[in-house]
Write a protein that holds these residues in place. Structure first.
Motif, PDB file in Angstrom:
ATOM      1  N   VAL A  11       0.847  -1.189   0.000  1.00  0.00           N
ATOM      2  CA  VAL A  11       0.000   0.000   0.000  1.00  0.00           C
ATOM      3  C   VAL A  11       0.886   1.244   0.000  1.00  0.00           C
ATOM      4  O   VAL A  11       1.980   1.244   0.570  1.00  0.00           O
ATOM      5  N   ARG A  12       0.379   2.268  -0.670  1.00  0.00           N
ATOM      6  CA  ARG A  12       1.145   3.516  -0.750  1.00  0.00           C
ATOM      7  C   ARG A  12       1.195   4.167   0.622  1.00  0.00           C
ATOM      8  O   ARG A  12       0.185   4.255   1.321  1.00  0.00           O
ATOM      9  N   ASP A  13       2.368   4.622   1.011  1.00  0.00           N
ATOM     10  CA  ASP A  13       2.587   5.094   2.376  1.00  0.00           C
ATOM     11  C   ASP A  13       2.005   6.467   2.694  1.00  0.00           C
ATOM     12  O   ASP A  13       1.992   6.878   3.839  1.00  0.00           O
ATOM     13  N   ASP A  14       1.475   7.182   1.689  1.00  0.00           N
ATOM     14  CA  ASP A  14       0.898   8.499   1.969  1.00  0.00           C
ATOM     15  C   ASP A  14      -0.626   8.469   2.074  1.00  0.00           C
ATOM     16  O   ASP A  14      -1.264   9.514   2.192  1.00  0.00           O
ATOM     17  N   TYR A  62       3.074  -4.546   3.072  1.00  0.00           N
ATOM     18  CA  TYR A  62       4.195  -3.621   2.945  1.00  0.00           C
ATOM     19  C   TYR A  62       3.674  -2.212   2.711  1.00  0.00           C
ATOM     20  O   TYR A  62       2.567  -2.025   2.222  1.00  0.00           O
ATOM     21  N   ALA A  63       4.484  -1.220   3.023  1.00  0.00           N
ATOM     22  CA  ALA A  63       4.182   0.175   2.707  1.00  0.00           C
ATOM     23  C   ALA A  63       5.314   0.692   1.829  1.00  0.00           C
ATOM     24  O   ALA A  63       6.481   0.342   2.032  1.00  0.00           O
ATOM     25  N   ALA A  64       4.954   1.514   0.855  1.00  0.00           N
ATOM     26  CA  ALA A  64       5.964   2.031  -0.069  1.00  0.00           C
ATOM     27  C   ALA A  64       5.512   3.373  -0.631  1.00  0.00           C
ATOM     28  O   ALA A  64       4.309   3.647  -0.716  1.00  0.00           O
ATOM     29  N   GLY A  65       6.482   4.168  -1.041  1.00  0.00           N
ATOM     30  CA  GLY A  65       6.184   5.398  -1.750  1.00  0.00           C
ATOM     31  C   GLY A  65       5.658   5.073  -3.139  1.00  0.00           C
ATOM     32  O   GLY A  65       5.737   3.928  -3.606  1.00  0.00           O
ATOM     33  N   ALA A  66       5.137   6.091  -3.809  1.00  0.00           N
ATOM     34  CA  ALA A  66       4.522   5.891  -5.125  1.00  0.00           C
ATOM     35  C   ALA A  66       5.492   5.276  -6.128  1.00  0.00           C
ATOM     36  O   ALA A  66       5.124   4.368  -6.883  1.00  0.00           O
ATOM     37  N   ASP A  67       6.729   5.730  -6.153  1.00  0.00           N
ATOM     38  CA  ASP A  67       7.705   5.208  -7.118  1.00  0.00           C
ATOM     39  C   ASP A  67       8.057   3.754  -6.833  1.00  0.00           C
ATOM     40  O   ASP A  67       8.137   2.935  -7.748  1.00  0.00           O
TER      41      ASP A  67
END
Length: 136
Positions: A11-14, A62-67
């Motif tokens: 999932v996107r972290d923002d 997991y969490a990750a930024g858009a890129d």
């Protein structure tokens, strides 16, 4: 095959907390629908009350930024893994037909991903998501 496969969500972290949970729930439903063998048997408590079955294997989130999310998506697709997507547009729809139309309207490289679910062999999933951190 269950013991040799893995289910993972990124999932996107923002995103807001409720959005992360919502995206995760929708994404894993795709894995359950496509791979019914991932779902175990019904549950029952000591009083005899029955409960719905759940996945028979862990789901890593997991969490990750858009890129990083976009890169993980591309790696998963390149490895021919089963992938579910959730895009920004889906927050504005309220039914499955509109959801599919919203995704269909955007080319792969321009999808505004908010999350992905990936199912496949443990090794392939690990390679596709290498470097990502588990959701806090």
């Amino acid at each position: 095959m269950e013991g040799k496969t893995k289910i993972a969500v990124v999932v996107r972290d923002d995103l807001a907390g409720w959005q992360r949970l919502n995206v995760t729930a929708f994404l894993v439903s795709g894995v359950a629908a496509r791979f019914p063998e991932t779902v175990g048997a019904d549950y029952q408590d000591a009083s005899g009350q029955g409960y719905l079955p759940m996945f028979g294997q862990p789901v890593l989130v997991y969490a990750a930024g858009a890129d990083a999310l976009r890169a993980a998506h591309q790696k998963a697709v390149d490895r021919n893994l089963a992938v579910a997507v959730y895009t920004e547009e889906l927050f504005a729809t309220d039914n499955d037909d509109d959801n599919r139309a919203a995704v269909r309207a955007v080319p792969t490289e321009k999808l505004a991903l908010t999350g992905i679910a990936v199912h496949g062999s443990r090794n392939a999933v690990d390679k596709a998501l290498k470097g990502l951190s588990l959701h806090p």
